[in-house]
Design a protein around this motif. Structure first.
Motif, PDB file in Angstrom:
ATOM      1  N   THR A  99       1.004  -1.216   0.019  1.00 15.05           N
ATOM      2  CA  THR A  99      -0.110  -0.033  -0.126  1.00 15.05           C
ATOM      3  C   THR A  99       0.854   1.289  -0.123  1.00 15.05           C
ATOM      4  O   THR A  99       0.394   2.242  -0.323  1.00 15.05           O
ATOM      5  N   PHE A 100       2.046   1.218   0.455  1.00 17.18           N
ATOM      6  CA  PHE A 100       3.002   2.428   0.423  1.00 17.18           C
ATOM      7  C   PHE A 100       3.863   2.741  -0.860  1.00 17.18           C
ATOM      8  O   PHE A 100       4.453   3.367  -0.941  1.00 17.18           O
ATOM      9  N   ILE A 101       3.494   1.635  -1.917  1.00 14.39           N
ATOM     10  CA  ILE A 101       4.318   1.680  -3.274  1.00 14.39           C
ATOM     11  C   ILE A 101       2.784   2.398  -4.172  1.00 14.39           C
ATOM     12  O   ILE A 101       2.043   1.482  -4.367  1.00 14.39           O
ATOM     13  N   PRO A 102       3.150   3.357  -4.699  1.00 15.33           N
ATOM     14  CA  PRO A 102       2.062   4.228  -5.499  1.00 15.33           C
ATOM     15  C   PRO A 102       1.693   3.341  -6.670  1.00 15.33           C
ATOM     16  O   PRO A 102       0.511   3.210  -7.076  1.00 15.33           O
ATOM     17  N   ALA A 103       2.472   2.520  -7.189  1.00 11.13           N
ATOM     18  CA  ALA A 103       2.166   1.851  -8.332  1.00 11.13           C
ATOM     19  C   ALA A 103       1.064   0.640  -8.090  1.00 11.13           C
ATOM     20  O   ALA A 103       0.533   0.303  -8.881  1.00 11.13           O
ATOM     21  N   PHE A 104       0.968   0.204  -7.004  1.00 11.21           N
ATOM     22  CA  PHE A 104       0.174  -0.966  -6.734  1.00 11.21           C
ATOM     23  C   PHE A 104      -1.092  -0.329  -5.664  1.00 11.21           C
ATOM     24  O   PHE A 104      -1.844  -1.057  -5.656  1.00 11.21           O
ATOM     25  N   SER A 105      -0.979   0.934  -5.331  1.00  4.75           N
ATOM     26  CA  SER A 105      -1.959   1.280  -4.283  1.00  4.75           C
ATOM     27  C   SER A 105      -2.823   2.461  -4.940  1.00  4.75           C
ATOM     28  O   SER A 105      -2.308   3.077  -6.065  1.00  4.75           O
ATOM     29  N   ILE A 106      -3.662   2.845  -4.193  1.00  3.57           N
ATOM     30  CA  ILE A 106      -4.772   4.016  -4.661  1.00  3.57           C
ATOM     31  C   ILE A 106      -4.871   5.062  -3.471  1.00  3.57           C
ATOM     32  O   ILE A 106      -4.967   4.600  -2.128  1.00  3.57           O
ATOM     33  N   GLU A 107      -4.813   6.223  -3.501  1.00  7.85           N
ATOM     34  CA  GLU A 107      -4.739   7.272  -2.705  1.00  7.85           C
ATOM     35  C   GLU A 107      -5.979   7.875  -2.514  1.00  7.85           C
ATOM     36  O   GLU A 107      -6.568   8.116  -3.540  1.00  7.85           O
ATOM     37  N   LYS A 108      -6.893   7.932  -1.268  1.00  7.26           N
ATOM     38  CA  LYS A 108      -7.900   8.394  -1.213  1.00  7.26           C
ATOM     39  C   LYS A 108      -8.013   9.274   0.052  1.00  7.26           C
ATOM     40  O   LYS A 108      -7.628   8.766   1.058  1.00  7.26           O
ATOM     41  N   ASN A 109      -8.510  10.542  -0.206  1.00  5.64           N
ATOM     42  CA  ASN A 109      -8.357  11.623   1.017  1.00  5.64           C
ATOM     43  C   ASN A 109      -6.967  11.547   1.801  1.00  5.64           C
ATOM     44  O   ASN A 109      -6.869  11.527   2.782  1.00  5.64           O
ATOM     45  N   GLY A 110      -5.967  11.523   1.041  1.00  2.94           N
ATOM     46  CA  GLY A 110      -4.647  11.499   1.737  1.00  2.94           C
ATOM     47  C   GLY A 110      -4.064  10.405   2.297  1.00  2.94           C
ATOM     48  O   GLY A 110      -3.111  10.504   2.692  1.00  2.94           O
ATOM     49  N   ALA A 111      -4.839   9.165   2.112  1.00  5.11           N
ATOM     50  CA  ALA A 111      -4.298   8.198   2.710  1.00  5.11           C
ATOM     51  C   ALA A 111      -4.322   6.878   1.719  1.00  5.11           C
ATOM     52  O   ALA A 111      -5.012   6.724   0.691  1.00  5.11           O
ATOM     53  N   ARG A 112      -3.211   6.116   1.735  1.00  7.69           N
ATOM     54  CA  ARG A 112      -2.978   4.790   0.771  1.00  7.69           C
ATOM     55  C   ARG A 112      -3.426   3.506   1.620  1.00  7.69           C
ATOM     56  O   ARG A 112      -2.630   3.066   2.423  1.00  7.69           O
ATOM     57  N   ARG A 113      -4.725   3.067   1.413  1.00  5.11           N
ATOM     58  CA  ARG A 113      -5.168   1.931   2.265  1.00  5.11           C
ATOM     59  C   ARG A 113      -5.612   0.696   1.313  1.00  5.11           C
ATOM     60  O   ARG A 113      -5.779  -0.281   1.956  1.00  5.11           O
ATOM     61  N   TRP A 114      -5.426   1.037   0.025  1.00  5.99           N
ATOM     62  CA  TRP A 114      -6.260   0.168  -0.845  1.00  5.99           C
ATOM     63  C   TRP A 114      -5.147  -0.176  -2.097  1.00  5.99           C
ATOM     64  O   TRP A 114      -4.310   0.590  -2.450  1.00  5.99           O
ATOM     65  N   LEU A 115      -5.253  -1.642  -2.338  1.00  6.84           N
ATOM     66  CA  LEU A 115      -4.279  -2.004  -3.382  1.00  6.84           C
ATOM     67  C   LEU A 115      -5.237  -2.146  -4.667  1.00  6.84           C
ATOM     68  O   LEU A 115      -6.628  -2.514  -4.474  1.00  6.84           O
ATOM     69  N   LYS A 116      -4.561  -1.834  -5.931  1.00  5.39           N
ATOM     70  CA  LYS A 116      -5.413  -2.029  -7.301  1.00  5.39           C
ATOM     71  C   LYS A 116      -5.743  -3.507  -7.705  1.00  5.39           C
ATOM     72  O   LYS A 116      -4.950  -4.123  -7.385  1.00  5.39           O
TER      73      LYS A 116
END
Length: 395
Positions: A99-116
């Motif tokens: 989740t901390f790698i932008p290529a695999f995750s999605i940012e919502k409301n300033g947080a990265r908690r979801w994987l694509k």
């Protein structure tokens, strides 16, 4: 605490079949959740996606995956799950790190908690953390109980893993889920009879850290202030909570029925998520709310009953953790929706839209039902019958 044990060592009757009443309560909770999404999200779905059933369709797709996990965990030998614990734990940690790698995750409301995921679906690893942590701690505590030498018993490794999992969730800027995972973990320590002194350093660090995380984040601080003084924040952070209260009040005694008169819930932003219970309350009224809590209490009774009488410590601890996850999360969500707790972002199991949530919830239900069919094998010696708790079969 050292003398307290959750494990039921007294003789019990053999269990060959699943707990039918427990299964019925699970299916009813899931069915009511789909029904509530149907009656609560049609206007919002039409407005946003030009499809009144868009949220119901997504939930049904994720439920299909969840039921596949449900069936797998229902029929598989629990020993296999224990053997897979290293893979489950490492896999959970890896998913959290992704989740901390932008290529695999999605940012919502300033947080990265979801994987694509493909087809527009997302995966929230923090939901997997809940189940994985319960399984890991149950396995660890069971192994500790089997150690004959008291000097060999040491819960420090469990504390370390517990802290790592909590930190990974906190670093995803998911404070409420992190606190919830902490509560479940602490309950697991308690029921295992572990000495709580190991957690003193954790509390010394964690409590001030939580206050700092709340006070140093403007949005979190506003949420707390909005809960204390909702009228002053009626157009900002308290808007959703006040709209939910109006919807609950509008339900009256018998509710406003299906598809008619459900005007209040239309003013709740993203009704399909954290505040979905307001839709159930307006549609079904006080009677429906009472019915929901009676069903939840019945589910808790059958689930905890399974945990207490299960002859295997690992299964007993894990069942307790899974039932506590579902019940406690449900209570927290309903308290938030009714305004008795500040907004947390914690979903309502079986009801709230969320692929990760419904899949993990159904998977845990499969495990709980598997525990309800546990059978102990009896061995006879010359004097009397001896129950061999180490050898279990699952029909």
């Amino acid at each position: 605490m050292s003398g307290f044990t959750f494990y039921a060592a007294k003789p019990i009757e053999n269990y060959h079949k699943i707990d039918t009443w427990l299964l019925i309560s699970m299916v009813l909770l899931w069915g009511f959740g789909i029904f509530t999404l149907f009656v609560s999200t049609q206007n919002f779905g039409t407005k946003m996606f030009n499809d009144p059933l868009v949220f119901v369709k997504r939930q049904l797709i994720c439920s299909a995956v969840g039921f596949a996990a449900f069936i797998f965990l229902l029929v598989c030998n629990i020993k296999f799950i224990r053997d897979m614990m290293p893979v489950i734990l490492i896999g959970t940690i890896v998913l959290c790190l992704l989740t901390f790698i932008p290529a695999f995750s999605i940012e919502k409301n300033g947080a990265r908690r979801w994987l694509k995921l493909p087809a527009g679906f997302n995966l929230q690893p923090s939901e997997i953390v809940k189940f994985s942590m319960v399984l890991f701690m149950a396995n660890f505590f069971d192994k500790q109980e089997k150690l004959e030498n008291p000097e060999e018993k040491n819960v420090l490794p469990c504390v370390i893993v517990f802290v790592i999992l909590c930190l990974l969730v906190f670093l995803q800027k998911d404070l409420s889920t992190g606190i919830f995972i902490m509560l479940i973990g602490l309950s697991m320590f308690f029921v295992s009879g572990s000495k709580m002194k190991w957690l003193i350093p954790f509390f010394i660090i964690a409590i001030p850290a939580l206050f700092l995380m709340i006070s140093m984040n403007q949005f979190r601080l506003q949420r707390v202030l909005g809960w204390i003084r909702p009228d002053e924040y009626a157009t900002t952070v308290s808007y959703q909570s006040l709209a939910a209260k109006r919807a609950i009040s509008a339900g009256g005694l018998w509710g406003n029925g299906i598809g008619i008169g459900l005007y209040r819930i239309n003013s709740i932003p993203e009704i399909q998520s954290d505040y979905i219970f307001a839709g159930w309350a307006e549609a079904m009224g006080f009677i429906g709310v009472l019915g929901y809590f009676l069903l939840l209490v019945f589910f808790a009774w059958r689930g905890y009953r399974t945990a207490f009488i299960c002859p295997d410590r690992f299964t007993s601890y894990a069942t307790f953790g899974c039932v506590s996850l579902i019940v406690l999360q449900s209570l927290i969500n309903t308290l938030v929706v009714s305004g008795l707790l500040p907004s947390t972002g914690i979903t309502l199991p079986f009801f709230s839209l969320g692929g990760s949530s419904i899949m993990i919830t159904l998977a845990m239900c499969g495990f709980i039902l598997n525990a309800s069919r546990c059978e102990k094998i009896e061995e006879k010696n010359d004097d009397n019958n001896i129950i061999d708790l180490e050898n279990l079969t699952y029909l």
